[in-house]
Design an enzyme around this catalytic site. Structure first.
Site, PDB file in Angstrom:
ATOM      1  CE  LYS A 113       0.926   4.219  -2.342  1.00  0.00           C
ATOM      2  NZ  LYS A 113      -0.355   3.733  -2.922  1.00  0.00           N
ATOM      3  CB  SER A 163      -2.240   2.253   0.101  1.00  0.00           C
ATOM      4  OG  SER A 163      -2.068   2.386  -1.299  1.00  0.00           O
ATOM      5  CB  SER A 208      -4.617   3.406  -3.150  1.00  0.00           C
ATOM      6  OG  SER A 208      -4.973   2.234  -2.460  1.00  0.00           O
TER       7      SER A 208
END
Length: 499
Positions: free
Chosen positions: A76, A151, A175
């Site tokens: 990420k 996210s 997330s």
């Protein structure tokens, strides 16, 4: 197959595949899916192939290799990487390449994993749909008109589209788990402090935690094994032994395990029939496996979301204050005029204001303003301090529950993946995506999202297990038992490209 971490490692170890072949397969899969799914912000072709060549060279020479040698992973874009940009999907950091690796990234590299690239996300991890990214919108591989969640939407979509078997996300209020549920994969949020936060660009420092995402519990167990451990560079890291997570899932036995069910949770308004069905079926699976089902109530669960959306923006307001165009981040030239709001403003202040206005997106600005207001003089005690008191009550609810049960079973999300654009202009609806997930972050306990079924539109839905602090072995074992009895984690989107 790029959908099984253990299978890839076995192929590499046996010599039936080389690290170069596996890496090239991953890169081809990215090339085939990226124009549609847009899971990545950066793909490291040359670096990944060079790392794969080194693994093959060492294997051919008979040199000892680390446990994940040759395994492609995606990271990420909120975790620092020294050999590729770390943008947090924000214009504020669009051209930033850190001088060091985040500890979890360094650990994965030391374990032999090959970092293929960085995955898209909501800007600074603020969002639940990956629509707030300045790098473009990521689409759900199951239905490209739908969001992959957020996210960590890019990290989930990267796995679901068949480009990597393992990706690393972060979880501040759900997330990892919410996008895992939306994309039909498995996602683990470890105990707060189980994995180092050093090099994780902070959103909310008391809530953020990195964790692995993959198709099955076996994948995330392998990822967690490499990531977990004490880090003296991180003051929030917990000095606790790292158990053998892979051994914990070898022969899971649910007989006598007490599972608390949040039956009242699924009766709330807005919870769709598919979520209720998945929850009921998961409860039956565990009962059939020999678990004891116990109804429980987390008394302060109605306050999870409001408490989170006071504490998280307050911490974000503090953490993002450094991005001002002088210390860090994009600098906007405010001297060119044209901005009436900056007229008669001192040059330094004008630069700060114009840089932050241009560098941050609307959702980040919204949360900074909410947090700054709640921390301001006259409101601190009414909002932030009060939220901290409620947070302690929430943790007390979990402590009391885990005296009665070993695990807690509940939904992950109120609904399957929603359409892109459906909630982007409705912050309250977007925040309610965290209805069932933020409790684990506020209490610091580990939680896992498991594929739990398919709705009438062919979209995946998930179920969630939560465990006491540092009891990831219990969580993984129960998840493995569920997946041994259900086919949900074996389902793939139409057009899945792994070969």
């Amino acid at each position: 197959m790029l959908d099984s971490t253990s299978t890839i490692l076995e192929l590499l170890e046996s010599g039936d595949a080389t690290a170069k072949e596996v890496t090239e397969t991953a890169l081809r899969a990215i090339g085939a899916t990226e124009p549609t799914h847009k899971s990545y912000t950066h793909v490291s072709y040359d670096t990944a192939l060079a790392a794969a060549a080194k693994v093959d060279e060492d294997r051919k020479a008979g040199r000892p290799l680390p446990p994940l040698a040759g395994l492609p992973v995606a990271i990420k874009d909120v975790l620092c990487t020294s050999d590729m940009p770390t943008t947090c999907s924000s214009n504020m950091l669009r051209n930033f390449t850190p001088p060091y690796d985040a500890t979890v990234v360094a650990k994965l590299k030391q374990a032999g994993a090959i970092v293929i690239g960085k995955t898209n996300m909501d800007e600074f991890a603020m969002g639940a749909s990956t629509e707030t990214s300045a790098m473009g919108v990521t689409r759900n591989p199951w239905d490209t008109d739908r969001t992959p969640g957020g996210s960590s939407g890019g990290a989930a979509a990267a796995v679901a589209s068949g480009t990597v078997p393992l990706s690393i996300g972060t979880d501040t209020g759900g997330s990892i788990r919410q996008p895992a549920a939306f994309c039909g994969i498995t996602g683990l949020k470890p105990t707060y402090g189980r994995c180092s936060r050093y090099g994780l660009v902070a959103f909310a420092s008391s809530l953020d935690q990195a964790g692995p995402m993959g198709w099955a519990v076996s994948d995330v167990a392998i990822g967690l094994q490499a990531m977990a451990g004490y880090d003296p560079a991180d003051s929030t890291s917990v000095d606790h032994d790292v158990p053998d997570y892979r051994a914990a899932i070898t022969d899971p036995d649910m007989k006598g395990v007490r599972i608390g069910v949040l039956r009242g949770a699924v009766d709330q308004e807005g919870v769709t029939p598919a979520i209720r069905t998945a929850f009921a079926e998961a409860e039956k699976v565990y009962r059939d496996l020999g678990a004891e089902i116990v109804e429980i109530d987390l008394e302060h669960s109605p306050y999870w979301v409001p408490t989170y959306y006071v504490i998280a923006p307050c911490e974000a307001s503090s953490n993002l204050s450094r991005f001002d165009g002088a210390h860090y981040g994009y600098r906007h030239d405010a001297s060119d005029g044209g901005d009436v709001a900056l007229e008669n403003t001192q040059p330094l202040e004008a630069m700060y204001r114009s840089s932050r206005a241009a560098g941050f997106g609307s959702e980040v600005k919204r949360r900074i303003m909410v947090g700054t207001y709640a921390l301001s003089e006259g409101y601190y005690d009414a909002y932030y301090n009060q939220a901290l008191k409620v947070r302690r009550l929430i943790r007390g609810d979990y402590d009391a529950a885990f005296e009665k049960v070993d695990l807690i079973l509940g939904p992950v999300t109120p609904s399957p993946a929603f359409r892109i654009g459906e909630n982007i202009d409705d912050p309250i609806s977007m925040y309610l995506c965290d209805l069932f997930t933020v409790g684990a972050n506020l209490a610091g306990v580990p939680a896992i999202s498991l594929p739990g079924g398919i709705d009438d539109d062919g979209l995946p839905v998930g179920v969630q297990l939560q465990a006491p602090v540092m009891q990831e072995c219990k969580l993984l074992a129960a998840g493995a038992a569920f997946q041994s009895a259900t086919p949900h984690h074996q389902r793939r989107p139409e057009g899945f490209v792994a070969t």
